[in-house]
Design a protein around this motif. Sequence first.
Motif, PDB file in Angstrom:
ATOM      1  N   GLY A 160      25.640 -19.052 -36.562  1.00 31.53           N
ATOM      2  CA  GLY A 160      25.281 -20.242 -35.781  1.00 31.53           C
ATOM      3  C   GLY A 160      24.495 -19.548 -34.482  1.00 31.53           C
ATOM      4  N   VAL A 161      24.402 -20.488 -33.642  1.00 28.47           N
ATOM      5  CA  VAL A 161      23.667 -19.897 -32.195  1.00 28.47           C
ATOM      6  C   VAL A 161      24.393 -20.723 -31.242  1.00 28.47           C
ATOM      7  CG1 VAL A 161      21.512 -19.594 -33.417  1.00 28.47           C
ATOM      8  CG2 VAL A 161      21.777 -21.883 -32.347  1.00 28.47           C
ATOM      9  N   ARG A 162      24.501 -19.875 -30.039  1.00 27.53           N
ATOM     10  CA  ARG A 162      25.033 -20.549 -28.793  1.00 27.53           C
ATOM     11  C   ARG A 162      23.519 -21.204 -28.053  1.00 27.53           C
ATOM     12  NH1 ARG A 162      28.896 -18.549 -24.933  1.00 27.53           N
ATOM     13  NH2 ARG A 162      29.049 -16.786 -26.171  1.00 27.53           N
ATOM     14  N   ILE A 163      23.956 -22.515 -27.427  1.00 26.33           N
ATOM     15  CA  ILE A 163      22.797 -23.050 -26.947  1.00 26.33           C
ATOM     16  C   ILE A 163      22.479 -22.310 -25.827  1.00 26.33           C
ATOM     17  CG2 ILE A 163      24.249 -24.328 -25.134  1.00 26.33           C
ATOM     18  CD1 ILE A 163      21.196 -25.828 -27.236  1.00 26.33           C
ATOM     19  N   GLU A 164      21.007 -22.199 -25.656  1.00 28.21           N
ATOM     20  CA  GLU A 164      20.322 -21.104 -24.664  1.00 28.21           C
ATOM     21  C   GLU A 164      20.946 -21.486 -23.186  1.00 28.21           C
ATOM     22  OE1 GLU A 164      15.877 -19.715 -23.410  1.00 28.21           O
ATOM     23  OE2 GLU A 164      16.275 -21.777 -23.918  1.00 28.21           O
ATOM     24  N   GLY A 165      21.211 -20.332 -22.448  1.00 29.56           N
ATOM     25  CA  GLY A 165      21.993 -20.703 -21.211  1.00 29.56           C
ATOM     26  C   GLY A 165      23.341 -21.131 -20.938  1.00 29.56           C
ATOM     27  N   GLY A 166      23.851 -21.442 -22.317  1.00 30.90           N
ATOM     28  CA  GLY A 166      25.263 -21.888 -22.053  1.00 30.90           C
ATOM     29  C   GLY A 166      25.328 -23.475 -21.922  1.00 30.90           C
ATOM     30  N   SER A 167      24.317 -24.147 -21.571  1.00 29.04           N
ATOM     31  CA  SER A 167      24.368 -25.749 -21.351  1.00 29.04           C
ATOM     32  C   SER A 167      23.113 -26.485 -22.011  1.00 29.04           C
ATOM     33  CB  SER A 167      24.834 -25.968 -20.068  1.00 29.04           C
ATOM     34  OG  SER A 167      23.725 -25.654 -19.160  1.00 29.04           O
ATOM     35  N   PHE A 168      23.153 -27.632 -22.202  1.00 23.22           N
ATOM     36  CA  PHE A 168      22.080 -28.102 -22.737  1.00 23.22           C
ATOM     37  C   PHE A 168      20.943 -28.676 -21.863  1.00 23.22           C
ATOM     38  CE2 PHE A 168      25.668 -29.714 -25.741  1.00 23.22           C
ATOM     39  CZ  PHE A 168      24.906 -29.132 -26.750  1.00 23.22           C
ATOM     40  N   THR A 169      19.614 -28.302 -22.203  1.00 26.46           N
ATOM     41  CA  THR A 169      18.480 -28.605 -21.559  1.00 26.46           C
ATOM     42  C   THR A 169      17.643 -28.901 -22.995  1.00 26.46           C
ATOM     43  OG1 THR A 169      17.364 -26.420 -21.985  1.00 26.46           O
ATOM     44  CG2 THR A 169      18.711 -26.732 -19.761  1.00 26.46           C
ATOM     45  N   LYS A 170      16.320 -29.942 -22.456  1.00 29.30           N
ATOM     46  CA  LYS A 170      15.720 -30.483 -23.389  1.00 29.30           C
ATOM     47  C   LYS A 170      14.970 -29.560 -24.240  1.00 29.30           C
ATOM     48  CE  LYS A 170      11.836 -32.717 -22.507  1.00 29.30           C
ATOM     49  NZ  LYS A 170      10.811 -33.895 -22.157  1.00 29.30           N
ATOM     50  N   ARG A 171      14.655 -28.477 -23.436  1.00 23.94           N
ATOM     51  CA  ARG A 171      13.753 -27.291 -24.133  1.00 23.94           C
ATOM     52  C   ARG A 171      14.797 -26.467 -24.991  1.00 23.94           C
ATOM     53  NH1 ARG A 171      13.522 -22.016 -23.803  1.00 23.94           N
ATOM     54  NH2 ARG A 171      11.774 -20.775 -24.419  1.00 23.94           N
ATOM     55  N   GLY A 172      16.079 -26.098 -24.541  1.00 22.80           N
ATOM     56  CA  GLY A 172      16.784 -25.404 -25.287  1.00 22.80           C
ATOM     57  C   GLY A 172      17.459 -25.948 -26.432  1.00 22.80           C
TER      58      GLY A 172
END
Length: 467
Positions: free
Chosen positions: A400-412
């Motif tokens: 799996g993967v960690r969400i980019e930057g550690g928190s949800f953004t629309k792009r990530g």
Amino acid sequence: MEDTTTGPPPERHVAVFAFPFASHPPLLLTLVRRLASAAPTVVFSFFSTAKSNRSLFSDFSCHNIRPYDVSDGIPEGYVFQGKLQEDINLFLAVAEEELRKGVKVAEADIGVNVGCLVVDAFFWFSGDMAEEMKIPWVAFWTAGACSLSAHFYTDVIRSKSSQLLEGSSGVPDEDEIVDFVPGISAIRLSDLPSGVLFGNLESPFSTMLHKMGRTIAKATAVPINSFQELDPDLTKNLSSELNNFLNIGPFNLITSKQNPPPSKVDEFSCISWLEAQEPRSVAYISFGTVCRPPPHELVAIAEALEETKILFLWSINNDSKKHFPEGFLERTTADGSGKVVPWAPQVQVLEHVAVGVFVTHGGWNSVLESVGAGIPMICRPFFGDQQLNTWMIEKVWGIGVRIEGGSFTKRGTRCALERVLSLDGSPKRIKERVEALKELAHKAVEPNGSSNQNFKTLVDVVTRATL
């Protein structure tokens, strides 16, 4: 209700101490039910708070498991002030005294002295109790080997991190990747559980975990809810440091194979909705019962789902729906692209062929359920062992993967969903690896599997007459 018949008179009395928060009590009861079935002439006195026991035993009883209530430590008329872990701190202040008193009550009631302690590993002081009583001490770790290792080696981690600071000032770099945690080839310091190196190291909760790490080597056995093929290096290391370090899970697979619980009705028709979807096309989203992403992150997830047109099943409490973008629920319901429910039968959902990815907080139970179903994960960790679990998911197991930057953004969120649900390149490798682990997990709980053999060792420890 389960069997309430009177069994044979008890030949042995085992006291069980539950940590009465989150998923700890039901996991411990799952273990005790297995032990009680394997040892019908042993009686288990199960200690937890009245609230916890009501939840656990409302529709379950067994002739050789007897619940006993202990105080939650909340004074009469107490008004909660909203402090972090306030309820846990109040309980910890009285836990040892309450459990000691409870054992005496149960011994008088059952008529047999306690011959073994089976406890949530958090209760480090129970080791002293077992030593005083000259009986075995079984310390059950409800999570994975990685987080247990972090707490067991806390002093080593703190010492090595201090050496990194020699000649400099400040605190350790949270993004530093180190190789000094035995059994883990590399770990980012910021992904260690809070209380090991960062956070409030003096809080009652952090202190409890530190003391647990320092004393658990004295335990007669340390069973954990995992399977040894998931973490062979960690298993090898901890087996060399701890007595009878026993991977006896995943519990979710054992329960479904050996002792299926009463099925909870799929009251929100999640499965029938999934039946209408294409294989591996749906993103299942759930952050458990405790973790709640902040409003702006909920908006980001919703916007990414609408933008990508990815099908989704989202389990979220009703109160949080007010943070969705205006019209989101109506639009996604109307076009059939999504279903939002307050509760979903998670194991059944993950096992459904329509689900292609699990968007999760990375809690250990959810991780094991995802592995057991062979579903890749997108992780947004919040606290506890979730950061470390996420590191293992992405960097060690590759499932799996960690969400980019550690928190949800629309792009990530969009990038993560499209990446994992794609069938080419690295997503294919992620799917292959999680399928391979799924196969190993299922083999571990078969009659001749490693977890089943380890459980037999645990039964021997719990039922043997002497240390």
